[in-house]
Enzyme design. Structure first.
Site, PDB file in Angstrom:
ATOM      1  CE  LYS A  75      38.461 -48.862   1.682  1.00 20.59           C
ATOM      2  NZ  LYS A  75      39.958 -48.106   1.207  1.00 20.59           N
TER       3      LYS A  75
ATOM      4  CD  GLU B 266      43.004 -33.586   8.273  1.00 22.05           C
ATOM      5  OE1 GLU B 266      42.853 -33.045   7.241  1.00 22.05           O
ATOM      6  OE2 GLU B 266      43.997 -34.341   8.176  1.00 22.05           O
TER       7      GLU B 266
ATOM      8  CB  CYS C 236      44.727 -32.041   4.066  1.00 22.77           C
ATOM      9  SG  CYS C 236      44.370 -33.725   3.805  1.00 22.77           S
TER      10      CYS C 236
ATOM     11  CD  GLU D 254      42.839 -30.602  -0.799  1.00 22.95           C
ATOM     12  OE1 GLU D 254      43.554 -30.553   0.018  1.00 22.95           O
ATOM     13  OE2 GLU D 254      41.859 -31.206  -1.007  1.00 22.95           O
TER      14      GLU D 254
END
Length: 477
Positions: free
Chosen positions: A183, A257, A291, A388
């Site tokens: 996906k 991750e 990331c 973040e």
């Protein structure tokens, strides 16, 4: 001396071969999806690029059944040397179509064409080449004689590196004998669906790869599907925690991750001009949508003012604008929603007392853009030092001793990556051994290789992708 003026040098969008509509790829063919169609936007202009037919529950069932059949009848029993031929074909086709894919990625994602062309696409092909080499050597990978594939892998990828994350997921899965239901992200499905065309060109057996575009509700359904043996997810920590709860108590294998808040540590003996280039690459590459971005800069006090002066000058030379222009350094933020989050966190930094400096570069009137920004005077309690941001925003902290640098670098719930800048090899090794991060770069940042495993600790996830270690997540060992 006056600054150089760069004339526009746009790449032709016609190279993308953009279609008015795209459909799910199931069992070797493109089919009309039963879900609610979505429109994908160009984040640099806010124009609609294409309408995408999305997958329904019935389409998900069909894809998983096709993947199961292909695994049991064709792909699983196939000798590794034969699987390798398909992976090599896919890698070569990606190289042949790299210019088309790079332009399409930039249109759909907003990243500068230089990054799509020179970073993403070469790495995409490299991952398929690398894993093709492993397909007939799994007996020698260190996981015992005749290691077996898991079965059907459900894979969910993010919007920041759409095609590269696809390669990170699909290449090792296929090399080890698994089949895939993938996906793509809701906002960036186009290059993943064109990858379905590449699978057809390569003659990949039907059902080995299935690609299901859809909104956010499709991901949990893929995770929960009883016909899936393995889940691989790259994305936010919040969603990763939800997936972990879904998978708990089931026999499904899982790799995650997730997010990061990487520390980029600059010691007083560092090559400062080189470090400044690494800092800029570490946080402003791909608009900070990374990331492992070096979003926390830790500078030794004695050189902090000099580093900040050099950094502000260097950032003021970055060109923000049309992602298709080959002169552009910083492109568009991927979505209005993400732009809103970046603005909210940047405003919180000012409200909490950090000193904000924003590049004086002109910002386009249309599209989702955010000028590169630095915060100095940052304390560890501030949100911009803890959360973040996933955008072109750098938080600068200082330290006096190496022990303080390590303590501050590790003061985070994340643990994906870190950087160290010093001319002393002993200091680099001393610091690297004490940083809790899955990847530590020395005198560089954001360097990737298919042969090097990548992954994190704590709230940055678990499992590794790439290298020999990354094969384990797709093998029954």
């Amino acid at each position: 001396m006056p600054a150089f003026e760069y004339a526009p040098a746009p790449e032709s969008r016609d190279l993308a071969n953009l279609k008015p509509s795209y459909r799910p790829f199931i069992d070797g063919e493109f089919r009309d999806g039963g879900g609610e169609p979505l429109k994908t936007l160009n984040p640099a202009t806010e124009e609609v690029l294409a309408e995408v037919s999305t997958a329904s529950d019935a389409d998900l069932d069909a894809a998983v059944k096709a993947a199961r059949k292909a695994f049991e009848k064709i792909w699983g029993p196939m000798p590794g040397s034969e699987r390798a031929k398909y992976l090599f074909r896919i890698a070569r086709l990606i190289q042949e179509r790299s210019r088309e894919l790079a332009v399409l990625e930039t249109l759909d994602n907003g990243k500068p064409i230089r990054e799509s062309r020179d970073s993403d696409l070469p790495l995409v092909a490299a991952h398929f080449f690398y894993h093709a080499g492993w397909a007939d050597k799994l007996d020698y990978a260190g996981y015992g004689p005749d290691p077996k594939p898991l079965g059907v892998a459900g894979q969910i990828i993010p919007w920041n590196f759409p095609l590269l994350m696809l390669a990170w997921k699909i290449a090792p899965a296929l090399a080890t004998g698994n089949t895939v239901v993938l996906k793509p992200a809701e906002t960036t499905p186009l290059t993943a669906l064109v990858f379905g065309e590449i699978c057809q060109q390569a003659g990949l057996p039907p059902g080995v790869v299935n690609i299901l575009p859809g909104a956010g509700d499709l991901g949990p359904k893929l995770v929960e599907h009883p016909g899936v043996d393995k889940i691989a997810f790259t994305g936010s920590t919040e969603v990763g925690k939800l997936i972990q709860r879904q998978v708990a108590g089931t026999p499904k294998r899982l790799t995650l991750e997730l997010g990061g808040k990487a520390a980029n540590v600059v010691f007083d003996d560092a090559p400062l001009d080189q470090a400044v280039e690494g800092i800029v690459n570490g946080i402003f590459f791909n608009q900070g949508h990374v990331c492992c971005a070096g979003s926390r800069l830790l500078v030794q006090e004695s050189v902090a003012d000099e580093v900040l002066d050099k950094l502000r000058y260097r950032i003021s030379t970055l060109r923000l604008g049309d992602p298709l222009d080959k002169n552009t350094d910083v492109g568009a933020i991927n979505s209005r929603e993400q732009l809103g989050r970046i603005r909210e966190l940047a405003d919180s930094g000012e409200a909490e007392g950090a000193q904000r400096w924003t590049s004086p570069c002109p910002v386009p009137d249309r599209g989702f853009f955010f000028a590169p920004t630095i915060f100095s005077g940052v304390h560890q309690s501030m949100r911009i030092a803890r959360e973040e941001i996933f955008g072109p925003v750098l938080s600068v902290l200082t330290f006096r001793t190496p022990d303080e640098a390590v303590a501050k670098a590790n003061n985070t719930p994340y643990g994906l990556s870190a950087g160290i800048w010093s001319e002393k090899g002993s200091r680099i090794l001393w610091t690297a051994n004490r940083l809790r991060a899955g990847v530590v770069w020395a005198n560089t940042f954001n360097r990737f290789d298919p042969a090097a495993p990548f992954g994190g600790y704590q709230e940055s996830g678990f499992g590794r992708e790439g290298g020999r270690t990354g094969l384990e997540g797709y093998l029954d060992v």
